[in-house]
Scaffold this motif. Structure first.
Motif, PDB file in Angstrom:
ATOM      1  N   LEU A 238       0.642  -1.475  -0.044  1.00 55.65           N
ATOM      2  CA  LEU A 238       0.235  -0.148   0.531  1.00 55.65           C
ATOM      3  C   LEU A 238       0.688   0.897   0.161  1.00 55.65           C
ATOM      4  O   LEU A 238       1.860   1.510   0.763  1.00 55.65           O
ATOM      5  CB  LEU A 238      -1.304  -0.114   1.344  1.00 55.65           C
ATOM      6  CG  LEU A 238      -1.757   1.365   1.338  1.00 55.65           C
ATOM      7  CD1 LEU A 238      -3.028   1.158   0.275  1.00 55.65           C
ATOM      8  CD2 LEU A 238      -2.731   0.864   2.942  1.00 55.65           C
ATOM      9  N   GLU A 239       1.123   2.029  -1.111  1.00 49.88           N
ATOM     10  CA  GLU A 239       1.963   3.289  -1.639  1.00 49.88           C
ATOM     11  C   GLU A 239       1.517   4.271   0.144  1.00 49.88           C
ATOM     12  O   GLU A 239       0.104   4.071   0.607  1.00 49.88           O
ATOM     13  CB  GLU A 239       0.777   3.769  -2.232  1.00 49.88           C
ATOM     14  CG  GLU A 239       1.318   3.790  -3.751  1.00 49.88           C
ATOM     15  CD  GLU A 239       2.923   3.340  -3.334  1.00 49.88           C
ATOM     16  OE1 GLU A 239       4.212   3.862  -3.567  1.00 49.88           O
ATOM     17  OE2 GLU A 239       3.840   2.422  -4.663  1.00 49.88           O
ATOM     18  N   LYS A 240       1.803   4.984   0.519  1.00 48.33           N
ATOM     19  CA  LYS A 240       1.697   5.913   1.454  1.00 48.33           C
ATOM     20  C   LYS A 240       0.191   7.260   1.213  1.00 48.33           C
ATOM     21  O   LYS A 240       0.176   7.919  -0.081  1.00 48.33           O
ATOM     22  CB  LYS A 240       3.205   6.980   1.674  1.00 48.33           C
ATOM     23  CG  LYS A 240       2.602   7.557   2.629  1.00 48.33           C
ATOM     24  CD  LYS A 240       4.113   8.841   3.394  1.00 48.33           C
ATOM     25  CE  LYS A 240       3.802   9.566   3.899  1.00 48.33           C
ATOM     26  NZ  LYS A 240       4.482  10.368   5.154  1.00 48.33           N
ATOM     27  N   GLN A 241      -0.522   6.766   1.386  1.00 44.51           N
ATOM     28  CA  GLN A 241      -1.463   7.903   1.146  1.00 44.51           C
ATOM     29  C   GLN A 241      -0.856   9.675   1.800  1.00 44.51           C
ATOM     30  O   GLN A 241      -0.922  10.265   2.489  1.00 44.51           O
ATOM     31  CB  GLN A 241      -2.961   7.953   2.423  1.00 44.51           C
ATOM     32  CG  GLN A 241      -3.283   6.634   2.460  1.00 44.51           C
ATOM     33  CD  GLN A 241      -4.723   6.518   3.067  1.00 44.51           C
ATOM     34  OE1 GLN A 241      -5.576   7.396   3.763  1.00 44.51           O
ATOM     35  NE2 GLN A 241      -4.449   5.114   4.207  1.00 44.51           N
ATOM     36  N   GLU A 242      -1.672  10.295   0.402  1.00 40.37           N
ATOM     37  CA  GLU A 242      -1.107  11.941   0.492  1.00 40.37           C
ATOM     38  C   GLU A 242      -1.764  12.746   0.691  1.00 40.37           C
ATOM     39  O   GLU A 242      -2.292  14.016   0.321  1.00 40.37           O
ATOM     40  CB  GLU A 242      -0.017  12.285  -1.219  1.00 40.37           C
ATOM     41  CG  GLU A 242       0.715  10.987  -1.108  1.00 40.37           C
ATOM     42  CD  GLU A 242       1.692  11.212  -1.974  1.00 40.37           C
ATOM     43  OE1 GLU A 242       1.538  12.128  -2.464  1.00 40.37           O
ATOM     44  OE2 GLU A 242       3.361  10.651  -1.587  1.00 40.37           O
ATOM     45  N   LYS A 243      -3.402  11.831   0.224  1.00 42.86           N
ATOM     46  CA  LYS A 243      -4.431  12.265   0.057  1.00 42.86           C
ATOM     47  C   LYS A 243      -5.447  12.276   1.101  1.00 42.86           C
ATOM     48  O   LYS A 243      -5.851  11.263   1.283  1.00 42.86           O
ATOM     49  CB  LYS A 243      -5.206  12.598  -1.468  1.00 42.86           C
ATOM     50  CG  LYS A 243      -4.529  13.089  -2.341  1.00 42.86           C
ATOM     51  CD  LYS A 243      -5.150  12.624  -4.142  1.00 42.86           C
ATOM     52  CE  LYS A 243      -3.924  13.521  -4.725  1.00 42.86           C
ATOM     53  NZ  LYS A 243      -4.388  13.231  -6.586  1.00 42.86           N
ATOM     54  N   LYS A 244      -6.363  13.213   1.396  1.00 39.13           N
ATOM     55  CA  LYS A 244      -7.610  13.130   2.566  1.00 39.13           C
ATOM     56  C   LYS A 244      -8.805  13.810   2.090  1.00 39.13           C
ATOM     57  O   LYS A 244      -8.752  14.755   1.624  1.00 39.13           O
ATOM     58  CB  LYS A 244      -7.128  13.574   3.738  1.00 39.13           C
ATOM     59  CG  LYS A 244      -7.884  13.292   5.433  1.00 39.13           C
ATOM     60  CD  LYS A 244      -7.127  11.994   5.363  1.00 39.13           C
ATOM     61  CE  LYS A 244      -7.656  11.774   7.050  1.00 39.13           C
ATOM     62  NZ  LYS A 244      -7.694   9.893   6.874  1.00 39.13           N
ATOM     63  N   TYR A 245      -9.822  13.227   2.005  1.00 40.34           N
ATOM     64  CA  TYR A 245     -11.361  13.595   1.454  1.00 40.34           C
ATOM     65  C   TYR A 245     -12.584  13.991   2.106  1.00 40.34           C
ATOM     66  O   TYR A 245     -12.555  12.363   2.838  1.00 40.34           O
ATOM     67  CB  TYR A 245     -11.596  12.908  -0.030  1.00 40.34           C
ATOM     68  CG  TYR A 245     -10.790  12.694  -1.142  1.00 40.34           C
ATOM     69  CD1 TYR A 245     -10.991  13.766  -2.071  1.00 40.34           C
ATOM     70  CD2 TYR A 245     -10.078  11.538  -1.397  1.00 40.34           C
ATOM     71  CE1 TYR A 245     -10.087  13.444  -3.772  1.00 40.34           C
ATOM     72  CE2 TYR A 245      -9.516  12.035  -2.473  1.00 40.34           C
ATOM     73  CZ  TYR A 245      -9.357  12.604  -3.040  1.00 40.34           C
ATOM     74  OH  TYR A 245      -8.417  12.323  -4.729  1.00 40.34           O
ATOM     75  N   LYS A 246     -12.980  14.112   2.220  1.00 39.24           N
ATOM     76  CA  LYS A 246     -14.422  14.011   3.184  1.00 39.24           C
ATOM     77  C   LYS A 246     -15.720  13.127   2.617  1.00 39.24           C
ATOM     78  O   LYS A 246     -15.674  12.969   3.904  1.00 39.24           O
ATOM     79  CB  LYS A 246     -14.777  16.191   2.898  1.00 39.24           C
ATOM     80  CG  LYS A 246     -14.519  16.999   4.232  1.00 39.24           C
ATOM     81  CD  LYS A 246     -14.698  18.145   3.576  1.00 39.24           C
ATOM     82  CE  LYS A 246     -14.204  19.196   4.179  1.00 39.24           C
ATOM     83  NZ  LYS A 246     -14.834  20.338   4.422  1.00 39.24           N
ATOM     84  N   ASP A 247     -15.675  13.223   1.678  1.00 39.88           N
ATOM     85  CA  ASP A 247     -16.405  12.054   1.350  1.00 39.88           C
ATOM     86  C   ASP A 247     -15.990  10.506   1.026  1.00 39.88           C
ATOM     87  O   ASP A 247     -15.186  10.186   0.742  1.00 39.88           O
ATOM     88  CB  ASP A 247     -16.525  12.392  -0.064  1.00 39.88           C
ATOM     89  CG  ASP A 247     -17.478  11.534  -0.754  1.00 39.88           C
ATOM     90  OD1 ASP A 247     -18.622  10.460  -0.282  1.00 39.88           O
ATOM     91  OD2 ASP A 247     -18.005  10.729  -2.187  1.00 39.88           O
ATOM     92  N   PRO A 248     -16.498   9.928   2.785  1.00 37.56           N
ATOM     93  CA  PRO A 248     -15.412   8.440   2.696  1.00 37.56           C
ATOM     94  C   PRO A 248     -15.959   7.037   1.319  1.00 37.56           C
ATOM     95  O   PRO A 248     -14.652   6.926   1.279  1.00 37.56           O
ATOM     96  CB  PRO A 248     -16.710   8.105   3.631  1.00 37.56           C
ATOM     97  CG  PRO A 248     -17.791   7.986   4.040  1.00 37.56           C
ATOM     98  CD  PRO A 248     -17.766   9.595   3.094  1.00 37.56           C
ATOM     99  N   PHE A 249     -16.438   7.774   0.024  1.00 36.77           N
ATOM    100  CA  PHE A 249     -16.602   6.573  -0.727  1.00 36.77           C
ATOM    101  C   PHE A 249     -15.318   6.998  -1.508  1.00 36.77           C
ATOM    102  O   PHE A 249     -14.521   6.206  -2.220  1.00 36.77           O
ATOM    103  CB  PHE A 249     -17.857   6.444  -1.482  1.00 36.77           C
ATOM    104  CG  PHE A 249     -19.076   6.177  -0.758  1.00 36.77           C
ATOM    105  CD1 PHE A 249     -19.165   5.191  -0.665  1.00 36.77           C
ATOM    106  CD2 PHE A 249     -19.952   6.965   0.555  1.00 36.77           C
ATOM    107  CE1 PHE A 249     -19.996   4.241   0.470  1.00 36.77           C
ATOM    108  CE2 PHE A 249     -20.998   6.191   0.461  1.00 36.77           C
ATOM    109  CZ  PHE A 249     -21.600   4.967   0.677  1.00 36.77           C
TER     110      PHE A 249
END
Length: 137
Positions: free
Chosen positions: A112-123
């Motif tokens: 799993l690559e490192k998560q760089e983005k965060k979205y408000k929408d859980p989907f």
């Protein structure tokens, strides 16, 4: 408990033949062998059944008799009906070759690559995280 086939009654825990209904079942087999369709066969013997219900009756091996159900249909009549059903299915193009069982190969490791983005929408976040999964061969 499952459904009791047409032509039988359950009394004191035992299956017994319902003579009137059993006669209809015997006629159902005989009329079907004359070339009638499933629903017209049922109507001609006085049963109000659907196409699929008649088909299930014609395939029910309980009518041959077993440890629980007494015999209503003779084996040669039952076999003749099964041959006729196959013949009609073949004529109508309803016999399909069996599909090959292709073994499914599930990946055993992934990264799993490192998560760089965060979205408000859980989907949207889940879609993003799944896109980061890298399968190792």
């Amino acid at each position: 408990m499952s459904h009791t086939p047409i032509g039988y009654q359950i009394k004191d825990g035992k299956a017994i033949i319902d003579k009137d209904k059993a006669k209809q079942v015997q006629l159902l087999y005989d009329v079907y062998l004359t070339g009638a369709s499933l629903t017209s066969t049922a109507k001609s013997v006085g049963l109000n059944l659907t196409h699929s219900s008649v088909g299930r009756i014609l395939q029910n091996i309980s009518y041959l008799g077993d440890d629980y159900y007494p015999q209503i249909i003779k084996k040669d009549t039952f076999d003749a009906v099964q041959l006729e059903r196959k013949k009609r299915a073949k004529k109508l193009g309803r016999i399909f070759p069996k599909k090959e069982n292709v073994p499914v190969c599930y990946p055993k490791t992934f990264r799993l690559e490192k998560q760089e983005k965060k979205y408000k929408d859980p989907f949207k976040q889940a879609e993003y995280v799944y896109s980061l999964v890298q399968i190792k061969e």
